[in-house]
Design a protein around this motif. Structure first.
Motif, PDB file in Angstrom:
ATOM      1  N   GLU A   4       0.464  64.306  53.849  1.00 27.06           N
ATOM      2  CA  GLU A   4       0.639  62.890  54.138  1.00 27.06           C
ATOM      3  C   GLU A   4       0.719  62.098  52.830  1.00 27.06           C
ATOM      4  O   GLU A   4       0.192  62.520  51.802  1.00 27.06           O
ATOM      5  CB  GLU A   4      -0.548  62.388  54.966  1.00 27.06           C
ATOM      6  CG  GLU A   4      -0.581  62.917  56.381  1.00 27.06           C
ATOM      7  CD  GLU A   4       0.595  62.418  57.203  1.00 27.06           C
ATOM      8  OE1 GLU A   4       0.811  61.193  57.249  1.00 27.06           O
ATOM      9  OE2 GLU A   4       1.314  63.267  57.760  1.00 27.06           O
ATOM     10  N   ILE A   6      -0.172  59.359  50.005  1.00 20.96           N
ATOM     11  CA  ILE A   6      -1.452  58.866  49.499  1.00 20.96           C
ATOM     12  C   ILE A   6      -1.537  57.371  49.789  1.00 20.96           C
ATOM     13  O   ILE A   6      -0.633  56.607  49.443  1.00 20.96           O
ATOM     14  CB  ILE A   6      -1.570  59.128  47.989  1.00 20.96           C
ATOM     15  CG1 ILE A   6      -1.562  60.636  47.721  1.00 20.96           C
ATOM     16  CG2 ILE A   6      -2.825  58.477  47.420  1.00 20.96           C
ATOM     17  CD1 ILE A   6      -1.420  60.992  46.253  1.00 20.96           C
ATOM     18  N   VAL A   7      -2.607  56.950  50.434  1.00 19.29           N
ATOM     19  CA  VAL A   7      -2.813  55.525  50.714  1.00 19.29           C
ATOM     20  C   VAL A   7      -3.485  54.907  49.494  1.00 19.29           C
ATOM     21  O   VAL A   7      -4.660  55.154  49.216  1.00 19.29           O
ATOM     22  CB  VAL A   7      -3.669  55.310  51.976  1.00 19.29           C
ATOM     23  CG1 VAL A   7      -3.879  53.816  52.216  1.00 19.29           C
ATOM     24  CG2 VAL A   7      -3.020  55.974  53.187  1.00 19.29           C
ATOM     25  N   LEU A   8      -2.739  54.108  48.764  1.00 21.97           N
ATOM     26  CA  LEU A   8      -3.288  53.440  47.592  1.00 21.97           C
ATOM     27  C   LEU A   8      -4.082  52.195  47.971  1.00 21.97           C
ATOM     28  O   LEU A   8      -5.044  51.829  47.293  1.00 21.97           O
ATOM     29  CB  LEU A   8      -2.157  53.043  46.633  1.00 21.97           C
ATOM     30  CG  LEU A   8      -1.313  54.184  46.060  1.00 21.97           C
ATOM     31  CD1 LEU A   8      -0.162  53.617  45.247  1.00 21.97           C
ATOM     32  CD2 LEU A   8      -2.155  55.120  45.207  1.00 21.97           C
ATOM     33  N   ASP A  10      -4.932  49.557  51.738  1.00 23.27           N
ATOM     34  CA  ASP A  10      -4.667  49.201  53.139  1.00 23.27           C
ATOM     35  C   ASP A  10      -5.753  48.253  53.624  1.00 23.27           C
ATOM     36  O   ASP A  10      -6.919  48.642  53.712  1.00 23.27           O
ATOM     37  CB  ASP A  10      -4.627  50.452  54.017  1.00 23.27           C
ATOM     38  CG  ASP A  10      -4.151  50.162  55.440  1.00 23.27           C
ATOM     39  OD1 ASP A  10      -3.966  48.975  55.784  1.00 23.27           O
ATOM     40  OD2 ASP A  10      -3.967  51.129  56.201  1.00 23.27           O
ATOM     41  N   GLN A  15      -0.195  47.184  52.997  1.00 22.62           N
ATOM     42  CA  GLN A  15      -0.409  48.599  52.728  1.00 22.62           C
ATOM     43  C   GLN A  15       0.492  49.058  51.590  1.00 22.62           C
ATOM     44  O   GLN A  15       1.651  48.637  51.484  1.00 22.62           O
ATOM     45  CB  GLN A  15      -0.114  49.424  53.981  1.00 22.62           C
ATOM     46  CG  GLN A  15      -0.460  50.899  53.873  1.00 22.62           C
ATOM     47  CD  GLN A  15      -0.157  51.652  55.165  1.00 22.62           C
ATOM     48  OE1 GLN A  15       0.982  51.640  55.640  1.00 22.62           O
ATOM     49  NE2 GLN A  15      -1.167  52.308  55.720  1.00 22.62           N
ATOM     50  N   CYS A  16      -0.039  49.939  50.732  1.00 24.05           N
ATOM     51  CA  CYS A  16       0.736  50.583  49.675  1.00 24.05           C
ATOM     52  C   CYS A  16       0.595  52.092  49.826  1.00 24.05           C
ATOM     53  O   CYS A  16      -0.521  52.612  49.765  1.00 24.05           O
ATOM     54  CB  CYS A  16       0.245  50.157  48.294  1.00 24.05           C
ATOM     55  SG  CYS A  16       0.282  48.381  47.981  1.00 24.05           S
ATOM     56  N   LEU A  17       1.712  52.766  50.016  1.00 22.94           N
ATOM     57  CA  LEU A  17       1.725  54.219  50.165  1.00 22.94           C
ATOM     58  C   LEU A  17       2.458  54.855  48.996  1.00 22.94           C
ATOM     59  O   LEU A  17       3.456  54.308  48.506  1.00 22.94           O
ATOM     60  CB  LEU A  17       2.416  54.632  51.467  1.00 22.94           C
ATOM     61  CG  LEU A  17       1.836  54.119  52.778  1.00 22.94           C
ATOM     62  CD1 LEU A  17       2.669  54.639  53.948  1.00 22.94           C
ATOM     63  CD2 LEU A  17       0.382  54.533  52.933  1.00 22.94           C
ATOM     64  N   THR A  36       4.137  47.500  52.425  1.00 22.26           N
ATOM     65  CA  THR A  36       4.395  46.798  53.681  1.00 22.26           C
ATOM     66  C   THR A  36       3.465  45.593  53.772  1.00 22.26           C
ATOM     67  O   THR A  36       2.320  45.629  53.327  1.00 22.26           O
ATOM     68  CB  THR A  36       4.169  47.709  54.905  1.00 22.26           C
ATOM     69  OG1 THR A  36       2.767  47.964  55.052  1.00 22.26           O
ATOM     70  CG2 THR A  36       4.896  49.034  54.736  1.00 22.26           C
ATOM     71  N   TYR A  41       9.073  45.360  54.605  1.00 19.42           N
ATOM     72  CA  TYR A  41       8.901  46.635  53.922  1.00 19.42           C
ATOM     73  C   TYR A  41       9.709  46.670  52.627  1.00 19.42           C
ATOM     74  O   TYR A  41      10.902  46.346  52.624  1.00 19.42           O
ATOM     75  CB  TYR A  41       9.364  47.786  54.828  1.00 19.42           C
ATOM     76  CG  TYR A  41       8.955  47.628  56.265  1.00 19.42           C
ATOM     77  CD1 TYR A  41       7.636  47.851  56.661  1.00 19.42           C
ATOM     78  CD2 TYR A  41       9.876  47.221  57.239  1.00 19.42           C
ATOM     79  CE1 TYR A  41       7.243  47.692  57.982  1.00 19.42           C
ATOM     80  CE2 TYR A  41       9.492  47.057  58.555  1.00 19.42           C
ATOM     81  CZ  TYR A  41       8.178  47.286  58.931  1.00 19.42           C
ATOM     82  OH  TYR A  41       7.791  47.126  60.236  1.00 19.42           O
ATOM     83  N   HIS A  62       6.271  55.913  59.522  1.00 20.96           N
ATOM     84  CA  HIS A  62       5.449  54.744  59.234  1.00 20.96           C
ATOM     85  C   HIS A  62       6.146  53.420  59.532  1.00 20.96           C
ATOM     86  O   HIS A  62       5.468  52.434  59.851  1.00 20.96           O
ATOM     87  CB  HIS A  62       5.027  54.760  57.760  1.00 20.96           C
ATOM     88  CG  HIS A  62       4.289  55.991  57.353  1.00 20.96           C
ATOM     89  ND1 HIS A  62       2.925  56.130  57.526  1.00 20.96           N
ATOM     90  CD2 HIS A  62       4.730  57.162  56.807  1.00 20.96           C
ATOM     91  CE1 HIS A  62       2.555  57.331  57.095  1.00 20.96           C
ATOM     92  NE2 HIS A  62       3.623  57.972  56.651  1.00 20.96           N
ATOM     93  N   SER A 163      -3.097  44.114  46.297  1.00 21.31           N
ATOM     94  CA  SER A 163      -3.776  45.377  45.985  1.00 21.31           C
ATOM     95  C   SER A 163      -4.221  45.455  44.532  1.00 21.31           C
ATOM     96  O   SER A 163      -5.012  46.325  44.170  1.00 21.31           O
ATOM     97  CB  SER A 163      -2.855  46.554  46.284  1.00 21.31           C
ATOM     98  OG  SER A 163      -1.721  46.532  45.429  1.00 21.31           O
TER      99      SER A 163
END
Length: 261
Positions: A4, A6-8, A10, A15-17, A36, A41, A62, A163
């Motif tokens: 999956e 990496i969720v930086l 949320d 959200q930053c992936l 997002t 997005y 996503h 973030s």
């Protein structure tokens, strides 16, 4: 099996992936990012054909990929934006890049986009002025910040005030095969040194960039290649190192400009 992203960051609405394992074969490792905010997005530095198919498949888990709002191209390299034609064809996204590259990016797209689909590459481009500007995504404002000559003549990084992540492109890049955060800075330097000495323009430019970043509220510096710097200690260590590095033009002399034998 592909892992999956990496969720930086949320917080529920923002959200930053980071996708860090999509490159296969002989291509250099690279990270791709999705930001997002309130159902808008932005895809950052999506790469070329090596990453287009796996990245679009991962994104579809996503977001509705066709509704992609923006693609941000930090500069013009193949591992940044060579898949441009496919993103223009399969999404509604507008492409954000330096004004210096706005007239060059159409060279990455084929005539069939205009002839068969009525897609004008240039009309889909948002050309950034040299000093950068804010980008409204959902209910937040991202910042395209200047990073010219680090290493491209028209180079931007993306700062996310929500973030507090600076997506730094090639600045801070390391030649490693994973994107786990740096834990031991001294031992990490050999993974960065050769690349930065050759690809960054000069110590003067590095120092100007460091002065800018020190004035920002940054919790994480995440490059396009390799490992991020998380937390004030690691960020400070990297900034001190890069502001004291001789690189690019600093290292060039007459022996580097001679007719080959």
């Amino acid at each position: 099996m592909r892992r999956e992203p990496i969720v930086l960051f949320d917080n529920g609405t923002h959200q930053c992936l980071m996708f860090d394992d999509l490159v296969s074969g002989e291509g250099v490792q690279s990270n791709q990012f999705l930001i997002t905010d309130n159902e808008q997005y932005l895809l950052l530095d999506p790469g070329g054909d090596l990453t287009y198919t796996p990245l679009s498949l991962e994104l579809s888990k996503h977001i509705p990929v066709q509704d992609l709002t923006f693609i941000f191209a930090s500069h013009q390299d193949p591992d940044i934006i060579a898949s441009l034609a496919k993103w223009l064809l399969h999404t509604r996204a507008r492409v954000i890049c330096s004004k210096l590259w706005a007239r060059f990016l159409p060279h990455l797209t084929a005539n069939y986009l205009a002839i068969s689909h009525g897609i004008s590459t240039y009309d889909r481009i948002i050309a950034l002025p040299d000093r950068g500007e804010s980008i409204t995504l959902g209910k937040c404002k991202l910042k395209a910040v200047p990073a010219h000559f680090l290493h491209s003549v028209g180079n931007f990084q993306l700062y996310d005030p929500v973030s507090r992540i600076l997506f730094s492109g090639d600045m801070g890049a390391s030649l490693v095969e994973d994107a786990t955060p740096v834990r031991d800075f001294v031992n990490h330097v050999p993974n960065m040194e050769g690349f930065h000495r050759r690809y960054m323009a000069s110590n003067k430019i590095c120092r100007l960039w460091v002065d800018m970043v020190r004035g920002m509220d940054v919790e994480m510096i995440v490059p396009q290649h390799g490992r991020p710097f998380v937390g004030r200690e690691m960020i400070s260590a990297f900034l001190y190192w890069i502001e004291n590095l001789e690189c690019g033009m600093d290292l060039m002399g007459p022996e580097d400009y001679r007719l080959p034998r």
